[in-house]
Design a protein around this motif. Structure first.
Motif, PDB file in Angstrom:
ATOM      1  N   SER A 192      -4.989  -6.726   4.099  1.00 49.85           N
ATOM      2  CA  SER A 192      -4.743  -6.270   2.731  1.00 49.85           C
ATOM      3  C   SER A 192      -3.382  -5.596   2.595  1.00 49.85           C
ATOM      4  O   SER A 192      -2.680  -5.777   1.596  1.00 49.85           O
ATOM      5  N   ALA A 193      -2.989  -4.816   3.621  1.00 48.86           N
ATOM      6  CA  ALA A 193      -1.700  -4.121   3.572  1.00 48.86           C
ATOM      7  C   ALA A 193      -0.545  -5.114   3.490  1.00 48.86           C
ATOM      8  O   ALA A 193       0.411  -4.925   2.732  1.00 48.86           O
ATOM      9  N   GLY A 194      -0.630  -6.194   4.266  1.00 50.65           N
ATOM     10  CA  GLY A 194       0.404  -7.226   4.202  1.00 50.65           C
ATOM     11  C   GLY A 194       0.457  -7.890   2.845  1.00 50.65           C
ATOM     12  O   GLY A 194       1.541  -8.169   2.309  1.00 50.65           O
ATOM     13  N   TRP A 195      -0.715  -8.116   2.266  1.00 56.58           N
ATOM     14  CA  TRP A 195      -0.771  -8.756   0.952  1.00 56.58           C
ATOM     15  C   TRP A 195      -0.174  -7.858  -0.141  1.00 56.58           C
ATOM     16  O   TRP A 195       0.530  -8.335  -1.037  1.00 56.58           O
ATOM     17  N   LEU A 196      -0.429  -6.565  -0.052  1.00 61.15           N
ATOM     18  CA  LEU A 196       0.107  -5.646  -1.057  1.00 61.15           C
ATOM     19  C   LEU A 196       1.634  -5.672  -1.065  1.00 61.15           C
ATOM     20  O   LEU A 196       2.263  -5.613  -2.131  1.00 61.15           O
ATOM     21  N   LEU A 197       2.234  -5.767   0.093  1.00 63.04           N
ATOM     22  CA  LEU A 197       3.699  -5.840   0.173  1.00 63.04           C
ATOM     23  C   LEU A 197       4.214  -7.117  -0.480  1.00 63.04           C
ATOM     24  O   LEU A 197       5.176  -7.092  -1.248  1.00 63.04           O
ATOM     25  N   TYR A 198       3.571  -8.220  -0.190  1.00 62.70           N
ATOM     26  CA  TYR A 198       4.023  -9.509  -0.722  1.00 62.70           C
ATOM     27  C   TYR A 198       3.788  -9.600  -2.233  1.00 62.70           C
ATOM     28  O   TYR A 198       4.606 -10.144  -2.976  1.00 62.70           O
ATOM     29  N   SER A 199       2.672  -9.060  -2.681  1.00 55.59           N
ATOM     30  CA  SER A 199       2.326  -9.180  -4.098  1.00 55.59           C
ATOM     31  C   SER A 199       3.311  -8.441  -4.993  1.00 55.59           C
ATOM     32  O   SER A 199       3.519  -8.826  -6.151  1.00 55.59           O
TER      33      SER A 199
END
Length: 321
Positions: free
Chosen positions: A244-251
């Protein structure tokens, strides 16, 4: 303009909507939560809701000890006394089976946790599925549901007595700064999925939707979603949180890309609720068409129709403009 629609400055409308979200913090009533059903897909509208939610939590000193998509959260991870907070949007109902399934599973198994569902539009096309949902939800002793329109209030009352009318969590992002380029022309931002409204079904003018706007990034999103569903990721709290942390950065990049594209235009014509909300966050004049089941019209009537930058097709047809 019809006298029944008294317009006020857009900034006041948006500021009032943001301030009204304070009720969410009161209901959560905790400095730690589990945040479940974050959107790991290419609908930037849902991503805006997520960004607004995270900003809201940070602004109110609420820490996320678990952040998961619908596909990598287990009710077994529930911690005593820690509220489980579900992402808002328009997927409470039978249009999107997977997010609804995890909500019903958690509500049925986690009676020792306060459960808060952030502002949703509720829609069931199947009466039996609605009744089944009500049967599960109504048994939970501490379930709280925020909804985005009056129709959803009536549907939620069968699920719990704790129902609150609230604007979308993306309003916490107000104000978003317009990007440097001076906007000109009109953006037609229209749905291409099953929620497409009848108002634009015969319109042949060029338009765009989220898949076209994010382009090749959609391939990355689909791959990232599949990674999150691998047993090694979805079976453990730590790996689910890291995913989820990686996704938050990309989003955050996808929001910037979308905001920059919208800012190239002086006005927006849309049947996407978050085409309307993103335009409003950026201070861009916008016209709102309805989706397939009335979500947009109900939202505008409830929250934004008094803005001097917003108008709906229904208001135009009824002579309010």
């Amino acid at each position: 303009m019809n006298s029944c629609t008294e317009l006020v400055p857009h900034a006041k409308v948006m500021t009032d909507l943001k301030e009204s979200l304070s009720k969410v913090a009161e209901v959560i009533n905790s400095d730690t939560i589990h945040y479940v059903d974050i959107p790991v897909h290419g609908n930037v509208g849902d991503i805006l809701i997520m960004a607004g939610t995270i900003k809201f939590l940070e602004d109110n000193g609420i820490r996320r000890t678990q952040t998961s998509g619908y596909f990598n959260y287990s009710p077994n991870w529930a911690e005593p006394g820690v509220p489980i907070v579900f992402h808002g949007g328009g997927n409470l109902g039978d249009l999107y089976a997977c997010p609804q399934a995890i909500r019903e599973e958690v509500v049925s198994k986690c009676h020792g946790n306060r459960i808060v569902i952030l502002p949703q539009t509720i829609h069931f096309s199947d009466t039996e599925k609605y009744e089944a949902c009500c049967a599960i939800f109504s048994k939970h002793p501490d379930l709280h549901i925020f909804v985005r329109d009056a129709k959803s209030v009536a549907l939620a009352r069968r699920m719990t007595p704790n129902v609150y009318l609230s604007p979308d969590m993306a309003h916490q992002l107000w104000p978003m700064t317009k990007r440097p380029r001076q906007g000109s022309g009109r953006l037609r931002f229209l749905r291409t999925d099953d929620e497409r409204g009848s108002e634009n079904s015969s319109d042949e003018q060029k338009s765009i939707d989220w898949p076209e706007l994010i382009g090749w990034h959609g391939t990355i999103l689909r791959a990232y979603s599949k990674i999150g569903q691998l047993p090694l990721i979805r079976s453990f709290r730590l790996t689910a949180n890291l995913h989820s942390a990686g996704w938050l950065l990309y989003s955050s990049y996808l929001i910037e890309r979308s905001a920059s594209y919208f800012s190239k235009h002086a006005e927006v014509d849309t049947d996407r609720l978050h085409g309307h909300i993103l335009s409003s966050l950026l201070g861009i004049r916008n016209t709102v068409r309805d989706n397939s089941y009335g979500k947009n019209g109900n939202y505008v009537s409830c929250w934004t129709q008094t803005s001097d930058l917003v108008r709906s097709v229904k208001q135009i047809e009824h002579g309010d403009y």
